[in-house]
Design an enzyme around this catalytic site. Structure first.
Site, short mmCIF file in Angstrom:
data_model
loop_
_atom_site.label_atom_id
_atom_site.label_comp_id
_atom_site.label_asym_id
_atom_site.label_seq_id
_atom_site.Cartn_x
_atom_site.Cartn_y
_atom_site.Cartn_z
N SER A 102 0.85 -1.19 0.00
CA SER A 102 0.00 0.00 0.00
C SER A 102 0.88 1.23 0.00
O SER A 102 1.97 1.23 0.59
CB SER A 102 -0.89 0.02 1.24
OG SER A 102 -1.52 1.29 1.40
N TYR B 201 -3.30 -0.42 9.66
CA TYR B 201 -3.14 -0.93 8.29
C TYR B 201 -1.77 -0.59 7.74
O TYR B 201 -1.08 -1.45 7.17
CB TYR B 201 -4.23 -0.32 7.41
CG TYR B 201 -4.20 -0.77 5.97
CD1 TYR B 201 -4.72 -2.01 5.59
CD2 TYR B 201 -3.67 0.05 4.97
CE1 TYR B 201 -4.72 -2.42 4.27
CE2 TYR B 201 -3.66 -0.35 3.66
CZ TYR B 201 -4.18 -1.58 3.29
OH TYR B 201 -4.16 -1.97 1.98
#
Length: 246
Positions: free
Chosen positions: A141, A155
């Site tokens: 990500s 996350y």
């Protein structure tokens, strides 16, 4: 396109979104593709039919990425169904957001189990089957390298862990001719983060190119890294984020 002709790939979390686009792109490039899914059996079957319509072998495997035995079993089932394995794409992931004060132990454990442990376990299992020219590609990500908003810490931490794992595994497997890389998507138009969603405008405002990416944008990079053209690329990270981290 036939850059991956004769190759056999496993894509975790391949029934929808970015994972589905990757599975289809690898098949378009000539690979036979197995994909894992947790609950979306109908969507997984749809992707398999699309793969088969391209003249490639497609296999759907039910496997919860939070379950170590299921992750290992998914790799072995893919190897058995495809007759071997050349490419592993670690795509399955979950999002647990919010401020640190609101995290539960279950949130922490679930995030690490799926986003980190499953990647490590699948890569370890797959590495036993990969030969010269093998590929391990993980989906990270853009938040792994720069956290541009509040509430993304858990996350981001899990995806940042994959950077170190990728670099270390590239060293470990390099002598066997196996490459290991990571792709960092930014805001991508999927059902998990739709381009018409409530937070979409705020995300676009952070980009150099103020629009959402498409799953095919990520799939194209994965297909390149899986190909012979990328034989000298390893331990590397590739941001496909519209310039949010520029």
């Amino acid at each position: 396109m036939s850059r991956l002709s004769g190759k056999r790939a496993l894509v975790t979390g391949g029934s929808r979104g970015i994972g589905a686009a990757i599975a289809l792109r690898l098949a378009q490039e000539g690979a036979d593709v197995a994909l894992t899914y947790e609950r979306s059996a109908d969507k997984a079957a749809e992707i398999v039919r699309a793969i088969e319509a391209l003249g490639r072998k497609g296999v759907a495997i039910a496997a919860d990425s939070a379950d170590v035995a299921a992750v290992k079993g998914g790799v072995e089932k893919a190897v058995s169904a495809l007759g071997g394995l050349d490419i592993l794409v670690n795509n399955a992931g979950i999002w647990r957001g919010g401020p640190v004060s609101e995290w539960t132990l279950e949130d922490i454990d679930a995030t690490l189990a799926v986003n980190v442990r499953a990647v490590v376990v699948a890569s370890q299992a797959a590495s036993a089957h990969l030969g010269e020219g093998g590929r391990i590609i993980s989906i990270g990500s853009c938040l792994a390298e720069r956290v541009v908003e509040q509430g993304a810490t858990l996350y981001a931490m899990s995806k940042a862990a994959l950077i170190g794992f990728t670099k270390g595994l590239a060293r470990d497997l390099g002598p066997r001719g196996i490459t290991v890389n990571i792709v960092h998507p930014g805001s991508t138009d999927t059902d998990m983060n739709p381009a018409a969603g409530a937070q979409a405008d705020a995300q676009r405002a952070k980009m150099a190119i103020p629009r959402y990416g498409k799953p095919d944008d990520i799939a194209g990079m994965v297909a390149y890294l899986a190909s012979e053209e990328a034989r000298f690329v390893t331990g590397a990270g590739f941001a496909i984020d519209g310039g949010v981290n520029t």
